[in-house]
Structures are given as structure tokens and as C-alpha cells.
Design a protein around this motif. Structure first.
Motif, PDB file in Angstrom:
ATOM      1  N   ARG A   9       0.828  -1.203   0.000  1.00 34.31           N
ATOM      2  CA  ARG A   9       0.000   0.000   0.000  1.00 34.31           C
ATOM      3  C   ARG A   9       0.865   1.256   0.000  1.00 34.31           C
ATOM      4  O   ARG A   9       0.574   2.226  -0.691  1.00 34.31           O
ATOM      5  CB  ARG A   9      -0.939  -0.009   1.196  1.00 34.31           C
ATOM      6  N   GLN A  10       1.949   1.250   0.781  1.00 37.45           N
ATOM      7  CA  GLN A  10       2.830   2.412   0.815  1.00 37.45           C
ATOM      8  C   GLN A  10       3.488   2.645  -0.535  1.00 37.45           C
ATOM      9  O   GLN A  10       3.602   3.779  -0.994  1.00 37.45           O
ATOM     10  CB  GLN A  10       3.886   2.242   1.898  1.00 37.45           C
ATOM     11  N   LEU A  11       3.910   1.570  -1.196  1.00 40.08           N
ATOM     12  CA  LEU A  11       4.511   1.704  -2.513  1.00 40.08           C
ATOM     13  C   LEU A  11       3.499   2.189  -3.546  1.00 40.08           C
ATOM     14  O   LEU A  11       3.877   2.802  -4.544  1.00 40.08           O
ATOM     15  CB  LEU A  11       5.138   0.374  -2.948  1.00 40.08           C
ATOM     16  N   ALA A  12       2.214   1.929  -3.317  1.00 48.31           N
ATOM     17  CA  ALA A  12       1.159   2.387  -4.223  1.00 48.31           C
ATOM     18  C   ALA A  12       0.735   3.825  -3.939  1.00 48.31           C
ATOM     19  O   ALA A  12      -0.168   4.342  -4.589  1.00 48.31           O
ATOM     20  CB  ALA A  12      -0.053   1.453  -4.123  1.00 48.31           C
ATOM     21  N   GLY A  13       1.356   4.473  -2.953  1.00 48.48           N
ATOM     22  CA  GLY A  13       1.049   5.873  -2.678  1.00 48.48           C
ATOM     23  C   GLY A  13       0.192   6.123  -1.453  1.00 48.48           C
ATOM     24  O   GLY A  13      -0.159   7.266  -1.175  1.00 48.48           O
ATOM     25  N   TYR A  14      -0.148   5.081  -0.712  1.00 52.39           N
ATOM     26  CA  TYR A  14      -0.919   5.266   0.507  1.00 52.39           C
ATOM     27  C   TYR A  14      -0.046   5.902   1.580  1.00 52.39           C
ATOM     28  O   TYR A  14       1.152   5.649   1.634  1.00 52.39           O
ATOM     29  CB  TYR A  14      -1.453   3.930   1.027  1.00 52.39           C
ATOM     30  N   LYS A  15      -0.647   6.723   2.415  1.00 57.61           N
ATOM     31  CA  LYS A  15       0.038   7.342   3.546  1.00 57.61           C
ATOM     32  C   LYS A  15      -0.754   7.051   4.813  1.00 57.61           C
ATOM     33  O   LYS A  15      -1.944   6.808   4.756  1.00 57.61           O
ATOM     34  CB  LYS A  15       0.140   8.857   3.347  1.00 57.61           C
ATOM     35  N   LEU A  16      -0.063   7.105   5.937  1.00 58.69           N
ATOM     36  CA  LEU A  16      -0.739   6.915   7.214  1.00 58.69           C
ATOM     37  C   LEU A  16      -1.539   8.177   7.514  1.00 58.69           C
ATOM     38  O   LEU A  16      -0.983   9.259   7.661  1.00 58.69           O
ATOM     39  CB  LEU A  16       0.267   6.639   8.325  1.00 58.69           C
ATOM     40  N   ALA A  17      -2.847   8.051   7.554  1.00 59.67           N
ATOM     41  CA  ALA A  17      -3.738   9.192   7.808  1.00 59.67           C
ATOM     42  C   ALA A  17      -4.292   9.075   9.219  1.00 59.67           C
ATOM     43  O   ALA A  17      -4.689   8.001   9.661  1.00 59.67           O
ATOM     44  CB  ALA A  17      -4.883   9.211   6.800  1.00 59.67           C
ATOM     45  N   THR A  18      -4.312  10.193   9.912  1.00 55.43           N
ATOM     46  CA  THR A  18      -4.860  10.268  11.258  1.00 55.43           C
ATOM     47  C   THR A  18      -5.908  11.373  11.267  1.00 55.43           C
ATOM     48  O   THR A  18      -5.648  12.472  10.789  1.00 55.43           O
ATOM     49  CB  THR A  18      -3.760  10.588  12.289  1.00 55.43           C
ATOM     50  N   ALA A  19      -7.074  11.061  11.798  1.00 57.99           N
ATOM     51  CA  ALA A  19      -8.147  12.047  11.876  1.00 57.99           C
ATOM     52  C   ALA A  19      -8.636  12.146  13.316  1.00 57.99           C
ATOM     53  O   ALA A  19      -8.852  11.129  13.973  1.00 57.99           O
ATOM     54  CB  ALA A  19      -9.308  11.664  10.963  1.00 57.99           C
ATOM     55  N   GLU A  20      -8.783  13.380  13.779  1.00 61.04           N
ATOM     56  CA  GLU A  20      -9.434  13.611  15.069  1.00 61.04           C
ATOM     57  C   GLU A  20     -10.871  14.002  14.759  1.00 61.04           C
ATOM     58  O   GLU A  20     -11.119  15.000  14.082  1.00 61.04           O
ATOM     59  CB  GLU A  20      -8.754  14.709  15.870  1.00 61.04           C
ATOM     60  N   ILE A  21     -11.796  13.207  15.234  1.00 62.40           N
ATOM     61  CA  ILE A  21     -13.221  13.421  14.978  1.00 62.40           C
ATOM     62  C   ILE A  21     -13.851  13.930  16.266  1.00 62.40           C
ATOM     63  O   ILE A  21     -13.800  13.262  17.294  1.00 62.40           O
ATOM     64  CB  ILE A  21     -13.892  12.109  14.517  1.00 62.40           C
TER      65      ILE A  21
END
Length: 90
Positions: A9-21
Motif C-alpha cells: 500500500r505504501q509503494l502504491a502511494g498510501y500514507k498513514l492518515a490520522t483524523a481527530e473526529i
């Protein structure tokens, strides 16, 4: 079909996303609560986060107040190298 690994996934362009809801408590609408969501996602579309927020609004009683999102690459493509050898010392 198998879910891609984190590395794929990282090689495909995914990044670790963090959301505060920030949401309102269902029984006490004057009280706010915070929830932290974290997943690998495509930036800037955030399809995984969009799917989660749709689930939230369709199935949960706590109305959303705000969503703050940040993302980070764990490594850059130029930082990735294959190992030439693996040595084990005892």
C-alpha cells in the motif's frame, strides 16, 4: 482476493492518515467527545476516511462537529532499497 500488505500500500502511494473526529454525545448534545481514527489512505481524496465517515453518519447517533486530518509517509520511494545480504551474529 487478499488485502494488500502495508508495504504494498505504501509503494502504491498510501500514507498513514490520522483524523481527530469531534462529535456530540448522543444523550447529552452539549457535551463534545473526541475520537482518533487512523488508517492507510490515499491523499488527498481519503477514500477510507470518507467510507468511515459515511458509516458514522448512517449508523451512529453522535452528530459530527469537526474532522481534522493529517497524513505522513512512513518512507519515501527514494529511501527504499533491497538488502544485498543478511548477517546473523551470535
Amino acid at each position: 482476493m487478499l488485502k494488500p500488505t502495508i508495504m504494498e500500500r505504501q509503494l502504491a502511494g498510501y500514507k498513514l492518515a490520522t483524523a481527530e473526529i469531534i462529535y456530540r454525545m448522543p444523550d447529552h448534545l452539549d457535551l463534545l467527545q473526541s475520537y482518533i481514527w487512523q488508517e492507510y489512505d490515499l491523499v488527498p481524496e481519503y477514500p477510507e476516511l470518507q467510507r468511515f465517515l459515511r458509516f458514522w453518519t448512517d449508523n451512529l447517533d453522535g452528530p459530527l462537529v469537526s474532522v481534522t486530518v493529517g497524513s505522513r509517509e512512513l518512507f519515501k520511494r527514494g529511501e527504499w532499497r533491497n538488502a544485498e545480504a543478511v548477517l546473523t551474529l551470535h
